[in-house]
Design an enzyme around this catalytic site. Structure first.
Site, PDB file in Angstrom:
ATOM      1  N   GLU A  75      10.252   8.303 -17.194  1.00  0.00           N
ATOM      2  CA  GLU A  75       9.278   8.281 -17.424  1.00  0.00           C
ATOM      3  C   GLU A  75       8.552   8.126 -18.977  1.00  0.00           C
ATOM      4  O   GLU A  75       7.401   8.260 -19.225  1.00  0.00           O
ATOM      5  CB  GLU A  75       9.112   9.788 -17.299  1.00  0.00           C
ATOM      6  N   SER A 107      16.450  21.316 -16.149  1.00  0.00           N
ATOM      7  CA  SER A 107      15.454  21.846 -16.896  1.00  0.00           C
ATOM      8  C   SER A 107      15.231  23.429 -17.477  1.00  0.00           C
ATOM      9  O   SER A 107      16.645  23.210 -17.240  1.00  0.00           O
ATOM     10  CB  SER A 107      14.239  22.398 -15.258  1.00  0.00           C
ATOM     11  N   LYS A 160      17.448  21.030 -11.311  1.00  0.00           N
ATOM     12  CA  LYS A 160      16.486  19.637 -11.800  1.00  0.00           C
ATOM     13  C   LYS A 160      16.971  18.688 -11.858  1.00  0.00           C
ATOM     14  O   LYS A 160      18.193  19.222 -12.929  1.00  0.00           O
ATOM     15  CB  LYS A 160      15.492  20.618 -12.390  1.00  0.00           C
ATOM     16  N   HIS A 175       1.479  -1.134   0.036  1.00  0.00           N
ATOM     17  CA  HIS A 175      -0.180   0.053  -0.141  1.00  0.00           C
ATOM     18  C   HIS A 175       1.189   1.304   0.331  1.00  0.00           C
ATOM     19  O   HIS A 175       0.371   2.457   0.487  1.00  0.00           O
ATOM     20  CB  HIS A 175      -0.769   0.038   1.109  1.00  0.00           C
TER      21      HIS A 175
END
Ligand code: ARG
Length: 463
Positions: free
Chosen positions: A290, A277, A283, A156
């Site tokens: 992804e 970024s 970043k 979970h």
């Protein structure tokens, strides 16, 4: 270009209709399979006496010449051609004259396209299995390296019990191993030859389908000619196996994204697989992971489009089926690139054991072991579970952990506690007591790695 099939109609199709109808932009990549299939067909026509021996030789030489010229770039595929089958036949006829027109005896584009697609996908399936095997091998290597590295295991997405990072990585190795098996199964079932089914009904010529099948490395032939030209199960099976593979890659990617976040900080992805970024200087984005997660949707879409395209088709061949190749090729291309990228990420990432260990130290993930300790002292598990739950609640209230509680505090919950409790809840001990097969102990993970390595060595021999 004059249509080879002009006859019943004048073949003067509208330019827009030609473009709409053409599939060469997609099926051009099967030129090797198309020519290889035609060479086997010509050999069969010669062997059975359907065409003369010298004609057979000239056709085979002509086809081999076209293949050489396409490979070397002397000849390029005409984007205006209808499909790869028409293109090769057209060039052969240009080069050999009337004789070129004999090649299409006792076959049809319907069995030809089914043949080419099976030949092509058979090769791609082997490549996919190889890529998977190499990803599995990377996971085994990293699991070996991190077989002692303790991290929280989750259910979970709540910290549950201590496991090792090696154990967690091996869970993915098991998934990819099943994927190898599924693709292998699809490859075996697709390896029967449809050629000789002709348009749909078979042929009046005395062909030798089994000779042609054998010479192309097939295990057998499609036993019903209507099925031979209508069946696209081999595309569906491969696309299904790839949808599952992508789901596995996507779950792994999701974990890489989570683990490389500041919040988790469990792994650091190599700069080679991350981007910056354009505006935020701090970043380091896990773009590759992804994208793998994102591309999973494409492959599901390919499978769904294939199933939908086929569901309403009456037997036998229908032009709708031309759509099959764009979809299955996309699924294969996508899976191949995602497998390669994922292997790169896995091989180059580094774990941050101190962060994993810190997370494992919070969250009471040794509470099950605390309960098991009391069971060892003779308490029924349910009662032990209840007492341990009370201790966790006490710790949360008082800002303590199971490790920092004093023996007196433990004794306040049960007389059964003695100083042995601290050894019982020690994180390393918690991990290494789980010696059950498949469990998280170092010995158990070593056994998993050995078993998986053995399986991939075997599968490498069979692809
Ligand atoms: N380009 C076609 C396809 O991919 C080849 C088969 C065409 N057959 C036909 N009868 N029109 O499906």
């Amino acid at each position: 270009m004059a249509k080879l099939w002009a006859g019943r109609t004048d073949g003067n199709t509208d330019k827009a209709a030609d473009e709409f109808n053409s599939s060469i932009g997609i099926d051009g990549r099967m030129f090797r399979q198309d020519i290889k299939g035609s060479i086997a067909h010509a050999a069969m026509l010669g062997r059975t006496g359907i065409i003369a021996p010298d004609e057979t030789d000239r056709i085979i030489d002509g086809l081999a010449g076209i293949l050489d010229d396409l490979e070397s770039g002397v000849l390029t595929i005409d984007p205006a051609a209808e499909d790869i089958h028409m293109f090769v036949e057209q060039v052969l006829t240009e080069r050999l004259g009337e004789l070129g027109k004999k090649l299409h005896t006792a076959r049809s584009r319907n069995d030809q396209v089914a043949l080419d697609t099976r030949l092509y996908l058979r090769d791609i399936a082997a490549q996919l299995m190889q890529k998977l095997t190499s990803l599995i091998s990377a996971l085994c290597d990293r699991a070996e390296e991190y077989k002692n590295t303790i991290m929280p295991g989750y259910t979970h997405l709540q910290r549950a019990q201590p496991v090792t990072f090696g154990h967690h990585l091996m869970a993915y190795a098991m998934m990819f191993l099943r994927d190898v098996g599924r693709i292998g199964d699809a490859k075996t079932r697709m390896n029967v030859s449809p050629i000789g089914s002709c348009a749909l009904a078979g042929t009046t010529y005395s062909t030798d389908r089994r000779f042609e099948a054998r010479s192309l490395g097939f295990d057998g032939i499609c036993l019903n000619s209507i099925d031979g030209v209508s069946d696209r199960d081999f595309c569906l099976e491969l696309a299904s196996a790839l949808a599952i593979t992508m789901m596995h890659l996507s779950r792994l990617s999701e974990e890489l994204v989570l683990w490389s976040s500041w919040e988790f900080g469990f792994v650091s992805l190599s700069d080679a697989y991350t981007t910056g970024s354009s505006i935020m200087p701090q970043k380091k984005n896990p773009d590759m992971a992804e994208l793998v997660r994102g591309k999973t949707g494409r492959v599901y879409g390919d499978l769904m489009a294939l199933l939908t395209m086929l569901k309403g088709l009456p037997l036998a061949y229908n032009k709708d089926m031309q759509e099959d190749k764009e979809l299955i090729f996309d699924a294969c291309d996508t899976a191949l690139s995602c497998l390669g990228i994922t292997e790169g990420m896995i091989r180059t990432m580094s774990a941050r054991p101190e962060r994993m260990r810190a997370a494992a130290g919070e969250g009471f993930i040794n509470a099950t072991d605390l309960a098991d300790y009391l069971v060892g002292k003779g308490l029924p598990f349910r009662s032990a579970y209840k007492i341990s739950g009370g201790i966790v609640a006490y710790c949360i209230k008082n800002g303590k952990t199971l490790e920092t509680l004093s023996l007196d505090e433990y004794k306040g919950f049960s007389d059964l506690f003695d100083s042995g409790v601290f050894a019982a809840i020690d994180m390393e001990a918690c991990v290494n007591r789980r010696t059950s097969e498949g469990g998280t102990s170092v010995a158990s993970v070593e056994a998993q790695i050995a078993a998986v390595r053995e399986s991939i060595n075997e599968s490498e021999l069979t692809t």
